[in-house]
Design a protein around this motif. Structure first.
Motif, short mmCIF file in Angstrom:
data_model
loop_
_atom_site.label_atom_id
_atom_site.label_comp_id
_atom_site.label_asym_id
_atom_site.label_seq_id
_atom_site.Cartn_x
_atom_site.Cartn_y
_atom_site.Cartn_z
N UNK A 6 0.84 -1.19 0.00
CA UNK A 6 0.00 0.00 0.00
C UNK A 6 0.88 1.25 0.00
N UNK A 7 0.46 2.22 -0.78
CA UNK A 7 1.21 3.46 -0.91
C UNK A 7 1.05 4.32 0.33
N UNK A 8 2.14 4.95 0.74
CA UNK A 8 2.11 5.90 1.84
C UNK A 8 1.63 7.23 1.28
N UNK A 9 0.60 7.80 1.88
CA UNK A 9 0.03 9.07 1.42
C UNK A 9 0.06 10.08 2.56
N UNK A 10 0.12 11.35 2.20
CA UNK A 10 0.12 12.43 3.18
C UNK A 10 -1.28 13.04 3.22
N UNK A 11 -1.79 13.25 4.42
CA UNK A 11 -3.11 13.82 4.61
C UNK A 11 -3.06 14.99 5.59
N UNK A 12 -3.90 15.99 5.32
CA UNK A 12 -4.09 17.12 6.22
C UNK A 12 -5.42 16.92 6.92
N UNK A 13 -5.37 16.86 8.25
CA UNK A 13 -6.56 16.57 9.05
C UNK A 13 -6.84 17.75 9.99
N UNK A 14 -8.08 18.22 9.98
CA UNK A 14 -8.51 19.28 10.88
C UNK A 14 -9.36 18.67 11.98
N UNK A 38 3.74 12.82 13.11
CA UNK A 38 3.10 14.09 12.80
C UNK A 38 4.14 14.92 12.06
N UNK A 39 3.84 15.29 10.82
CA UNK A 39 4.78 16.07 10.01
C UNK A 39 4.61 17.56 10.26
N UNK A 40 3.41 17.99 10.60
CA UNK A 40 3.12 19.39 10.88
C UNK A 40 1.96 19.44 11.86
N UNK A 41 2.01 20.43 12.77
CA UNK A 41 0.97 20.55 13.78
C UNK A 41 0.77 22.02 14.12
N UNK A 55 -7.14 22.04 15.70
CA UNK A 55 -5.84 21.42 15.49
C UNK A 55 -5.77 21.04 14.02
N UNK A 56 -4.75 21.50 13.34
CA UNK A 56 -4.52 21.08 11.96
C UNK A 56 -3.23 20.29 11.96
N UNK A 57 -3.30 19.05 11.51
CA UNK A 57 -2.09 18.24 11.48
C UNK A 57 -1.92 17.57 10.14
N UNK A 58 -0.66 17.37 9.80
CA UNK A 58 -0.30 16.68 8.57
C UNK A 58 0.40 15.40 8.99
N UNK A 59 -0.06 14.28 8.44
CA UNK A 59 0.51 12.99 8.77
C UNK A 59 0.55 12.11 7.52
N UNK A 60 1.35 11.08 7.56
CA UNK A 60 1.46 10.16 6.43
C UNK A 60 1.21 8.74 6.88
N UNK A 83 -12.02 16.18 10.34
CA UNK A 83 -12.23 16.33 8.89
C UNK A 83 -10.92 16.11 8.17
N UNK A 84 -10.92 15.20 7.21
CA UNK A 84 -9.74 14.94 6.38
C UNK A 84 -9.82 15.87 5.17
N UNK A 85 -9.09 16.96 5.22
CA UNK A 85 -9.15 17.95 4.15
C UNK A 85 -8.58 17.42 2.84
N UNK A 86 -7.78 16.38 2.90
CA UNK A 86 -7.19 15.81 1.69
C UNK A 86 -8.23 15.09 0.84
N UNK A 87 -9.21 14.46 1.48
CA UNK A 87 -10.19 13.68 0.72
C UNK A 87 -11.60 14.26 0.72
#
Length: 171
Positions: A6-14, A38-41, A55-60, A83-87
């Motif tokens: 499975x591919x690793x994907x990056x998502x932005x979650x609010x 957590x790549x960004x918080x 809280x807005x976080x970016x994770x993969x 909320x997954x802003x990526x999808x």
């Protein structure tokens, strides 16, 4: 048995949470306890009257891991919405960085030329240094910082990603 990886994907979650002590620690604990990165918080109060923070976080992770993260976040008691802003549809994201470059002569001139191309602002200047402020998508900031490295980059401070859904909806 499938050999597909499975591919690793990056998502932005609010995440909309109660603004109270310990909430951020619980969210971070959820990630660290399960080995998620957590790549960004970013965190800020968004509704003082209701005492709510966003809280807005970016994770993969793999799609399955991302779904687990969202489900586990949703089960935390102080969490109101996830909320997954990526999808979930179109969104806008930006990050701010302060970038300090020390140099003289041609390197100083080149750093100003690159800053102009990237629409970075000079927010502090001495005879030997500049502090640039740059706002944009993470890739833009990464590219700017990489170009500043050979010109005398000495320090970087980044805010992390701030993101919001486009259109009329809210978290």
């Amino acid at each position: 048995m499938s050999n597909e990886v499975e591919e690793i994907v990056t998502h932005t979650i609010a995440v909309l949470v109660d603004n109270e002590s310990g909430v951020l620690a619980r969210v971070i604990g959820l990630f660290s306890g399960r080995g998620y990165n957590i790549e960004s918080l970013t965190v800020a109060e968004v509704d003082p009257s209701e005492k709510l923070s966003r809280i807005t976080l970016v994770t993969s992770g793999t799609p399955m891991v991302i779904e687990q993260i969202k489900a586990q976040l949703g089960r935390l008691v102080p969490v109101h919405k996830v909320r997954d802003l990526t999808v979930d549809g179109p969104s806008v994201s930006r990050e701010l960085a302060l970038v300090k470059v020390v140099g003289s002569g041609e390197k100083r001139v080149e750093s100003l030329r690159i800053a102009d191309i990237f629409r970075a602002n000079v927010v502090d200047s001495t005879n030997e240094s500049f502090v640039f402020e740059i706002v944009g998508k993470t890739d833009k900031l990464d590219a700017f910082i990489a170009l500043m490295e050979p010109l005398g980059l000495v320090d970087v401070s980044r805010t992390g990603v701030a993101a919001i859904a486009r259109g009329t909806g809210s978290i």
